[in-house]
Design a protein around this motif. Structure first.
Motif, PDB file in Angstrom:
ATOM      1  N   GLU A 174      63.221   1.190   2.603  1.00 21.25           N
ATOM      2  CA  GLU A 174      62.340   0.282   1.887  1.00 21.25           C
ATOM      3  C   GLU A 174      62.212  -0.940   2.775  1.00 21.25           C
ATOM      4  OE1 GLU A 174      63.957  -0.261  -2.059  1.00 21.25           O
ATOM      5  OE2 GLU A 174      63.151   1.693  -2.628  1.00 21.25           O
ATOM      6  N   ILE A 229      61.090  -4.438   3.288  1.00 22.90           N
ATOM      7  CA  ILE A 229      60.716  -5.563   2.421  1.00 22.90           C
ATOM      8  C   ILE A 229      60.328  -6.752   3.288  1.00 22.90           C
ATOM      9  CG2 ILE A 229      61.625  -7.206   0.707  1.00 22.90           C
ATOM     10  CD1 ILE A 229      63.288  -4.819  -0.373  1.00 22.90           C
ATOM     11  N   ARG A 255      59.032 -10.819   3.117  1.00 31.49           N
ATOM     12  CA  ARG A 255      59.050 -11.955   2.181  1.00 31.49           C
ATOM     13  C   ARG A 255      58.428 -13.203   2.817  1.00 31.49           C
ATOM     14  NH1 ARG A 255      63.131 -10.873  -1.638  1.00 31.49           N
ATOM     15  NH2 ARG A 255      64.534  -9.197  -1.040  1.00 31.49           N
ATOM     16  N   ALA A 307      62.299 -15.375  -3.465  1.00 30.81           N
ATOM     17  CA  ALA A 307      62.273 -14.998  -4.883  1.00 30.81           C
ATOM     18  C   ALA A 307      63.186 -13.794  -5.071  1.00 30.81           C
ATOM     19  CB  ALA A 307      60.838 -14.651  -5.312  1.00 30.81           C
ATOM     20  N   GLY A 308      63.396 -13.409  -6.332  1.00 33.29           N
ATOM     21  CA  GLY A 308      64.110 -12.170  -6.648  1.00 33.29           C
ATOM     22  C   GLY A 308      65.519 -12.119  -6.092  1.00 33.29           C
ATOM     23  N   SER A 309      65.886 -10.955  -5.547  1.00 34.64           N
ATOM     24  CA  SER A 309      67.279 -10.737  -5.139  1.00 34.64           C
ATOM     25  C   SER A 309      67.709 -11.682  -4.012  1.00 34.64           C
ATOM     26  CB  SER A 309      67.479  -9.279  -4.708  1.00 34.64           C
ATOM     27  OG  SER A 309      66.775  -9.034  -3.527  1.00 34.64           O
ATOM     28  N   LEU A 310      66.747 -12.191  -3.246  1.00 36.02           N
ATOM     29  CA  LEU A 310      67.100 -13.105  -2.146  1.00 36.02           C
ATOM     30  C   LEU A 310      67.776 -14.370  -2.695  1.00 36.02           C
ATOM     31  CD1 LEU A 310      66.541 -12.994   0.977  1.00 36.02           C
ATOM     32  CD2 LEU A 310      64.738 -14.650   0.556  1.00 36.02           C
ATOM     33  N   ASP A 329      70.538   1.722  -2.992  1.00 38.86           N
ATOM     34  CA  ASP A 329      69.629   1.064  -2.039  1.00 38.86           C
ATOM     35  C   ASP A 329      70.262  -0.107  -1.272  1.00 38.86           C
ATOM     36  OD1 ASP A 329      67.874   2.842  -3.237  1.00 38.86           O
ATOM     37  OD2 ASP A 329      66.674   1.308  -4.241  1.00 38.86           O
ATOM     38  N   ASP A 383      56.150 -11.475  -1.885  1.00 42.45           N
ATOM     39  CA  ASP A 383      56.928 -10.471  -1.139  1.00 42.45           C
ATOM     40  C   ASP A 383      56.428  -9.081  -1.514  1.00 42.45           C
ATOM     41  OD1 ASP A 383      58.191  -9.795  -3.578  1.00 42.45           O
ATOM     42  OD2 ASP A 383      59.839 -11.176  -3.218  1.00 42.45           O
ATOM     43  N   PHE A 384      56.832  -8.078  -0.745  1.00 40.88           N
ATOM     44  CA  PHE A 384      56.383  -6.707  -1.018  1.00 40.88           C
ATOM     45  C   PHE A 384      57.286  -5.716  -0.313  1.00 40.88           C
ATOM     46  CE2 PHE A 384      54.310  -6.132   3.163  1.00 40.88           C
ATOM     47  CZ  PHE A 384      54.085  -7.439   3.544  1.00 40.88           C
ATOM     48  N   LYS A 385      57.192  -4.471  -0.794  1.00 46.08           N
ATOM     49  CA  LYS A 385      57.998  -3.387  -0.232  1.00 46.08           C
ATOM     50  C   LYS A 385      57.064  -2.306   0.329  1.00 46.08           C
ATOM     51  CE  LYS A 385      58.911   0.033  -2.543  1.00 46.08           C
ATOM     52  NZ  LYS A 385      58.363   1.403  -2.657  1.00 46.08           N
ATOM     53  N   THR A 440      55.288  -3.031  -6.668  1.00 47.38           N
ATOM     54  CA  THR A 440      56.034  -3.121  -5.403  1.00 47.38           C
ATOM     55  C   THR A 440      55.789  -4.433  -4.657  1.00 47.38           C
ATOM     56  OG1 THR A 440      54.256  -2.054  -4.167  1.00 47.38           O
ATOM     57  CG2 THR A 440      55.935  -0.598  -5.114  1.00 47.38           C
ATOM     58  N   THR A 441      55.117  -5.372  -5.332  1.00 46.74           N
ATOM     59  CA  THR A 441      54.854  -6.681  -4.703  1.00 46.74           C
ATOM     60  C   THR A 441      55.163  -7.782  -5.715  1.00 46.74           C
ATOM     61  OG1 THR A 441      52.582  -6.698  -5.526  1.00 46.74           O
ATOM     62  CG2 THR A 441      52.883  -5.822  -3.335  1.00 46.74           C
ATOM     63  N   ARG A 442      55.317  -9.000  -5.225  1.00 44.51           N
ATOM     64  CA  ARG A 442      55.238 -10.165  -6.115  1.00 44.51           C
ATOM     65  C   ARG A 442      53.933 -10.872  -5.782  1.00 44.51           C
ATOM     66  NH1 ARG A 442      60.981 -10.240  -5.595  1.00 44.51           N
ATOM     67  NH2 ARG A 442      61.851  -9.979  -7.678  1.00 44.51           N
TER      68      ARG A 442
END
Ligand code: UDP
Length: 249
Positions: free
Chosen positions: A92, A94, A96, A100-103, A131, A177-179, A200-202
Motif C-alpha cells: 500500500e 501511501i 501524504r 492526518a490519520g495514523s500519522l 499491514d 493523503d491517498f493510498k 482510499t483518499t482524504r
C-alpha cells in the motif's frame, strides 16, 4: 447492463475481481460494502460502489491523459471497470500532503501540518500481519520488489500526487493523503492498479476543511454516501453525469 463472461477470481473487502474471456483483462466490480478499523467496522451502503467506480475511473482517465500508465480500460457498467490484468505488488503506497490519520497517532506532527516534500510510505498489504509499515530493506529482503521497482514507484507516485492535487484543487478540494497499489503488466511495466476513491483518499474542502471521504464513516458520523456523491458531482463533467444518469443511480 453490459454483459461480459465472468468467473470470480478474488473477493476483496469492497471489490470483486472477475476473470473475463480475455486473459489480459479482468473486470472489477465495486460493491456497496465499506470497512474500517482493520476490518472491525463493516456496513453496506447503497450506491457507494457506483460512486467509487465513477470517481476512480474519472481519476484514472485524468492520470492517463497526463502520461501515467493505469490498469483502467473502460467503465462498462456504473459500478464495473474493465481493466488490464496485473500481477499485483502487495504494497500500500501511501502519499501524504497534510498530516492526518495514523500519522498523527504515531508521530509528533501538528494536526493539519503541511508536508513539503510529501511523505511516501510503504505498508505491507497483509491482513495476518495487520499491514505493517515497511522500509526498502524489508521490502527487498521479503522479495516483494527490487530497489529499482521502489525508485520507480516513488517517481510515479509523486507524479500522480502532482496531477491529482492540481485537478482536485481546481475543483475546490484538497488531496490530503491517498493510498495506491501497483502491479506488473504482461511486459513487466509497473502500472497503477486498484482504485482511487474517497475510500482510499482524504479529500477536504479547500476552504472549510470539511472532509468528503471515509473518515466520515470511521468517525461513525452520518452522510458518508452523500459526501461521495458530492465528489462525483465535483469531478465528473456534465456530459459524464448525463451518460451515467448520476442523479438516478
Ligand atoms: N488507506 C487505505 N487503505 C488502508 C490504509 C490507508 O486506503 O488500508 C488510505 C486512507 O484512506 C488515507 C491514507 O491511506 O487516505 C492514509 O491512511 P492512514 O495511514 O492515515 O490510516 P488510517 O487513518 O486511514 O487508518
Amino acid at each position: 447492463m453490459n454483459e461480459i463472461k465472468r468467473e470470480l477470481l478474488y473477493k476483496g473487502k469492497a471489490k470483486d475481481v472477475y476473470k473475463t474471456d480475455n486473459d489480459d483483462e479482468v473486470l472489477i466490480k465495486f460493491r456497496d460494502d465499506i470497512t474500517a478499523l482493520d476490518g472491525g467496522k463493516k456496513d453496506t451502503l447503497s450506491k457507494k460502489g457506483a460512486y467509487n467506480a465513477l470517481i476512480s475511473s474519472k481519476l484514472f482517465s485524468v492520470l492517463e491523459d497526463n502520461g501515467v500508465d493505469t490498469q483502467f480500460l473502460n467503465l462498462v457498467n456504473v459500478d464495473e471497470m474493465l481493466t488490464k490484468s496485473l500481477d499485483m505488488i502487495p504494497l500500500e503506497v501511501i502519499c501524504r500532503n497534510i498530516a492526518a490519520g495514523s500519522l498523527l497517532k504515531k508521530y509528533p506532527f501538528e494536526k493539519n501540518q503541511e508536508l513539503v516534500p510529501p511523505i511516501i510510505q510503504f505498508d505491507y498489504k497483509n491482513d495476518e500481519f495487520h499491514d505493517p509499515m515497511l522500509n526498502d530493506s524489508i521490502i527487498i529482503a521479503l522479495g516483494i520488489a527490487t530497489q529499482d521497482d521502489l525508485d520507480n514507484i516513488r517517481t510515479i507516485t509523486l507524479k500522480i500526487n502532482e496531477v491529482l492535487s492540481n485537478f482536485l484543487k481546481e475543483r475546490g478540494l484538497l488531496l490530503v493523503d491517498f493510498k495506491l497499489e501497483f502491479g506488473f503488466d504482461k511486459d513487466s511495466n509497473i502500472v497503477l492498479g486498484d482504485e482511487i476513491s474517497p475510500d482510499t483518499t482524504r479529500l477536504w474542502d479547500a476552504d472549510t476543511l470539511d472532509n468528503f471521504d471515509k473518515d466520515i464513516y470511521r468517525k461513525g458520523e452520518d452522510g458518508v454516501v452523500d459526501a461521495y456523491k458530492k465528489v462525483v458531482n465535483i469531478v465528473l463533467t456534465s456530459e459524464e453525469k448525463d451518460k451515467w444518469n448520476v442523479d438516478n443511480i
